[in-house]
Design a protein around this motif. Structure first.
Motif, PDB file in Angstrom:
ATOM      1  N   ASP A 107      -6.305  -5.979   5.189  1.00 23.71           N
ATOM      2  CA  ASP A 107      -5.318  -5.863   6.266  1.00 23.71           C
ATOM      3  C   ASP A 107      -5.673  -6.750   7.451  1.00 23.71           C
ATOM      4  OD1 ASP A 107      -3.745  -4.093   4.878  1.00 23.71           O
ATOM      5  OD2 ASP A 107      -4.598  -2.313   5.840  1.00 23.71           O
ATOM      6  N   ARG A 161       0.805  -1.221   0.000  1.00 22.00           N
ATOM      7  CA  ARG A 161       0.000   0.000   0.000  1.00 22.00           C
ATOM      8  C   ARG A 161       0.840   1.274   0.000  1.00 22.00           C
ATOM      9  NH1 ARG A 161      -3.748  -2.744   2.734  1.00 22.00           N
ATOM     10  NH2 ARG A 161      -4.666  -4.218   1.316  1.00 22.00           N
ATOM     11  N   ARG A 184     -11.538   2.000   1.105  1.00 18.71           N
ATOM     12  CA  ARG A 184     -10.924   1.918   2.440  1.00 18.71           C
ATOM     13  C   ARG A 184     -11.412   0.688   3.186  1.00 18.71           C
ATOM     14  NH1 ARG A 184     -12.191   7.254   4.830  1.00 18.71           N
ATOM     15  NH2 ARG A 184     -12.152   8.125   2.765  1.00 18.71           N
ATOM     16  N   GLU A 225      -1.797 -13.150   6.725  1.00 20.03           N
ATOM     17  CA  GLU A 225      -0.998 -13.007   5.507  1.00 20.03           C
ATOM     18  C   GLU A 225      -1.222 -14.158   4.537  1.00 20.03           C
ATOM     19  OE1 GLU A 225       1.725 -13.255   2.515  1.00 20.03           O
ATOM     20  OE2 GLU A 225       1.844 -14.707   4.150  1.00 20.03           O
ATOM     21  N   ARG A 234      -4.516 -13.561   2.801  1.00 15.50           N
ATOM     22  CA  ARG A 234      -4.432 -12.365   1.958  1.00 15.50           C
ATOM     23  C   ARG A 234      -3.658 -12.666   0.679  1.00 15.50           C
ATOM     24  NH1 ARG A 234      -2.464  -8.349   5.413  1.00 15.50           N
ATOM     25  NH2 ARG A 234      -0.392  -9.169   5.078  1.00 15.50           N
ATOM     26  N   LEU A 256      -9.666  -2.361   1.702  1.00 14.39           N
ATOM     27  CA  LEU A 256      -8.262  -2.400   2.127  1.00 14.39           C
ATOM     28  C   LEU A 256      -8.144  -2.757   3.605  1.00 14.39           C
ATOM     29  CD1 LEU A 256      -6.839   0.686   0.208  1.00 14.39           C
ATOM     30  CD2 LEU A 256      -6.547  -1.742  -0.342  1.00 14.39           C
ATOM     31  N   ALA A 257      -9.031  -2.215   4.418  1.00 14.75           N
ATOM     32  CA  ALA A 257      -9.012  -2.554   5.844  1.00 14.75           C
ATOM     33  C   ALA A 257      -9.348  -4.034   6.039  1.00 14.75           C
ATOM     34  CB  ALA A 257      -9.991  -1.672   6.615  1.00 14.75           C
TER      35      ALA A 257
END
Length: 169
Positions: A108, A24, A101, A112, A115, A104-105
């Motif tokens: 996050d 990011r 947002r 991992e 993701r 993306l949040a």
């Protein structure tokens, strides 16, 4: 060298997208892509000729990212919410910015492993087999992580919308 450049150049946009999705930060993503290409060039002789070049490059990039992540965890975080502010200011409408947002949040908030599986399959359009090679795990594990990631993202997005609606009332 021209042959190698002709093979690597079409892969750069995908590497850049994946790097940005992981970090990011435009500068950090560019650095990660550059490090990936440098590592690929320096180890070009080790590449399997019959292997998938794209998967090999994503593997290198992911391994470099994880190595950097371990280094940053020892040093402490240094990236703040300004990355989201930059994204929000570049979007046209507030709804789009808020939605971006939220996504993306949600990313996050994922572990991992989940993701990475989600980004490789959903964003970079790798097959399950290609993602399994990149992540060095069985295909079934990719499918399982992807399923859990999608479920967590759905739950996160539903929870976020509910919270927004409650604030408006």
């Amino acid at each position: 060298m021209d042959e190698v450049a002709a093979l690597l150049e079409p892969q750069i946009p995908g590497l850049r997208r994946y790097a940005w999705a992981l970090l990011r930060d435009d500068e950090a993503a560019d650095d990660l892509v550059q490090d990936t290409l440098e590592r690929a060039l320096s180890r070009w002789h080790l590449r399997r000729r019959d292997g998938d070049l794209r998967a090999w490059l994503f593997t290198i990039e992911r391994n470099l990212f994880l190595s950097g992540l371990r280094q940053r965890s020892r040093r402490g975080p240094h990236v703040g919410p300004e990355a989201l502010d930059k994204l929000a200011s570049s979007e046209g409408s507030q709804d789009n910015a808020a939605g971006a947002r939220d996504v993306l949040a949600g990313l996050d908030a994922l572990p991992e492993e989940q993701r990475s599986a989600l980004l490789l399959v959903a964003v970079e359009d790798l097959s399950y087999a290609e993602a399994a090679r990149v992540l060095d795990i069985p295909v079934g594990t990719v499918m399982s992580r992807l399923s859990r990631a999608r479920e967590r993202m759905r739950a996160f997005m539903e929870t976020g919308r509910t919270a927004i609606l409650r604030r408006v009332k």
